[in-house]
Design a protein around this motif. Structure first.
Motif, PDB file in Angstrom:
ATOM      1  N   TRP A  11      -1.543   4.035  21.101  1.00  0.00           N
ATOM      2  CA  TRP A  11      -1.043   4.812  19.957  1.00  0.00           C
ATOM      3  C   TRP A  11      -2.202   5.146  19.018  1.00  0.00           C
ATOM      4  O   TRP A  11      -2.375   4.498  17.976  1.00  0.00           O
ATOM      5  N   SER A  14      -2.104   5.798  14.640  1.00  0.00           N
ATOM      6  CA  SER A  14      -0.766   5.404  14.194  1.00  0.00           C
ATOM      7  C   SER A  14      -0.857   4.094  13.440  1.00  0.00           C
ATOM      8  O   SER A  14      -1.770   3.288  13.653  1.00  0.00           O
ATOM      9  N   ARG A  31       6.052  -7.833  20.229  1.00  0.00           N
ATOM     10  CA  ARG A  31       6.921  -6.825  19.615  1.00  0.00           C
ATOM     11  C   ARG A  31       6.022  -5.993  18.710  1.00  0.00           C
ATOM     12  O   ARG A  31       5.386  -6.533  17.798  1.00  0.00           O
ATOM     13  N   GLU A  33       5.538  -2.649  16.223  1.00  0.00           N
ATOM     14  CA  GLU A  33       6.141  -1.582  15.428  1.00  0.00           C
ATOM     15  C   GLU A  33       5.108  -0.484  15.211  1.00  0.00           C
ATOM     16  O   GLU A  33       4.002  -0.748  14.736  1.00  0.00           O
ATOM     17  N   ASP A  35       4.734   3.141  13.431  1.00  0.00           N
ATOM     18  CA  ASP A  35       5.338   4.067  12.473  1.00  0.00           C
ATOM     19  C   ASP A  35       6.817   3.727  12.246  1.00  0.00           C
ATOM     20  O   ASP A  35       7.682   4.610  12.174  1.00  0.00           O
ATOM     21  N   GLY A  36       7.096   2.411  12.185  1.00  0.00           N
ATOM     22  CA  GLY A  36       8.446   1.942  11.875  1.00  0.00           C
ATOM     23  C   GLY A  36       9.379   1.803  13.053  1.00  0.00           C
ATOM     24  O   GLY A  36      10.521   1.360  12.884  1.00  0.00           O
ATOM     25  N   ARG A  37       8.906   2.144  14.264  1.00  0.00           N
ATOM     26  CA  ARG A  37       9.759   2.040  15.441  1.00  0.00           C
ATOM     27  C   ARG A  37       9.274   0.902  16.337  1.00  0.00           C
ATOM     28  O   ARG A  37       8.072   0.730  16.522  1.00  0.00           O
ATOM     29  N   ALA A  38      10.223   0.125  16.944  1.00  0.00           N
ATOM     30  CA  ALA A  38       9.865  -1.067  17.712  1.00  0.00           C
ATOM     31  C   ALA A  38       9.676  -0.760  19.194  1.00  0.00           C
ATOM     32  O   ALA A  38      10.393   0.063  19.776  1.00  0.00           O
ATOM     33  N   TYR A  39       8.695  -1.461  19.783  1.00  0.00           N
ATOM     34  CA  TYR A  39       8.434  -1.384  21.228  1.00  0.00           C
ATOM     35  C   TYR A  39       8.083  -2.780  21.732  1.00  0.00           C
ATOM     36  O   TYR A  39       7.711  -3.670  20.952  1.00  0.00           O
ATOM     37  N   GLU A  87      10.202   0.788  25.852  1.00  0.00           N
ATOM     38  CA  GLU A  87      11.161   0.910  24.763  1.00  0.00           C
ATOM     39  C   GLU A  87      11.749  -0.470  24.471  1.00  0.00           C
ATOM     40  O   GLU A  87      11.880  -1.305  25.360  1.00  0.00           O
ATOM     41  N   TRP A  88      12.067  -0.696  23.224  1.00  0.00           N
ATOM     42  CA  TRP A  88      12.604  -1.987  22.809  1.00  0.00           C
ATOM     43  C   TRP A  88      14.108  -2.033  23.082  1.00  0.00           C
ATOM     44  O   TRP A  88      14.845  -1.133  22.680  1.00  0.00           O
ATOM     45  N   ASP A  90      17.409  -3.760  22.185  1.00  0.00           N
ATOM     46  CA  ASP A  90      17.958  -4.586  21.112  1.00  0.00           C
ATOM     47  C   ASP A  90      19.136  -5.390  21.667  1.00  0.00           C
ATOM     48  O   ASP A  90      20.266  -4.916  21.709  1.00  0.00           O
TER      49      ASP A  90
END
Length: 302
Positions: A11, A14, A31, A33, A35-39, A87-88, A90
């Motif tokens: 990334w 970022s 884990r 993050e 730009d505020g998104r989890a992976y 992708e995370w 949940d």
């Protein structure tokens, strides 16, 4: 290469925050993050070539499992380090206790059928050949293995012959289904971590799952019937269960050596030697049971 450098490759430019995860017995997991998104990010462990892990095969199969709708999508790769980002999902990481809940064998069977009906994996997986590979590694490096292991190797050709009498169609399999390699988002049971994935006999997948989850005979039957369907199980249940139970033994035979090698090479704080002894204790007990020859006969029968 540092974790920060690897993440910057995936990334660039970022804002990234990485949190280590206490999960897995081979690799470093995070884990992340962005730009505020989890992976989820996986960094390969050291010397995993000695464990027969092929990272290109793993990446190909991870993508195929995502296409089948049972694994998370790959969102980024760092070719130099072998790290990749997913992708995370949940959901809860499953456990032996979670899989003791009513109805879970049917959910496992449904997830496995989705995986097995998906795109073929790149390479084959064969626990008999993998065991031979691991034996060469332990011999080359003088790695200690459980007492009595070699004295039972003459049983493996008997198992292989019984399974080969009426082989099942080969399908894309995960092959290493610890409870923690399942994630439950409340509706879907996802399967993760495709290091040992490959095209294989589906009864190895069922046997490995049953062995890893500590299923008793009743739940083994429940899983087998749910996977193959009630009609086929009514016709062929004895043979299918025998195949599955022989594969349970082979799962322990092969992963015993995996654990012994990990005890010698891994930097992870885990009792791999104790795990090897536990697995071999189960396998050697199975070889000595009165019903072992019955399993061979029933698996070879149509």
């Amino acid at each position: 290469m540092s974790v920060e450098e690897i993440l910057a490759h995936i990334w660039p430019e970022s804002e990234i925050r990485a949190t280590p995860l206490n999960a897995g017995l081979t690799n470093q997991n995070f884990r992340v993050e962005v730009d505020g998104r989890a992976y989820f990010v996986r960094l390969p462990g050291a010397s995993t070539d000695l464990l027969a892990v092929d990272r290109a095969n793993e990446l190909h199969n991870t993508r195929a499992a995502a296409e089948a709708g049972v694994g998370p999508k790959v969102v980024g790769v760092d070719a130099e380090s072998g790290a990749f980002a997913l992708e995370w999902i949940d959901g809860r990481t499953m456990s032996h206790e979670a899989f003791a809940e009513p109805g879970t064998p049917a959910r496992i069977a449904a997830a496995l059928r989705r995986l097995h009906a998906g795109p073929p994996f790149r390479d084959a997986f064969d626990m008999f050949r993998l065991t031979e590979f691991y034996l060469r590694v332990v011999d080359d490096r003088s790695i200690r293995i459980p007492d009595g292991y070699r004295e039972h190797l003459d049983q493996l050709p008997r198992i292989e012959a019984a399974l080969a009498a009426h082989p099942l169609p080969i399908v894309p399999c995960h092959n290493d289904l610890l409870a923690e390699n399942y994630l439950d988002d409340g509706s879907t049971l996802w399967i993760v971590d495709y290091e040992y994935s490959g095209n294989n006999d589906p009864t190895f997948e069922l046997g490995n799952t049953a062995q890893e989850l500590g299923f008793d005979a009743a739940r083994q039957e429940e899983l087998c019937a749910a996977y193959f369907g009630a009609d086929r199980f009514a016709r062929e249940g004895r043979s299918l269960l025998a195949r599955m139970r022989l594969q349970m033994i082979m799962s322990d035979v092969g992963w015993t050596l995996w654990a012994a090698i990990q005890a010698a090479i891994s930097t992870i704080d885990y009792d791999f030697r104790g795990w090897a002894e536990e697995r071999w204790g189960r396998a050697s007990a199975a070889f000595g049971r009165d019903d072992f020859d019955d399993l061979l006969r029933e698996a070879a029968a149509r």
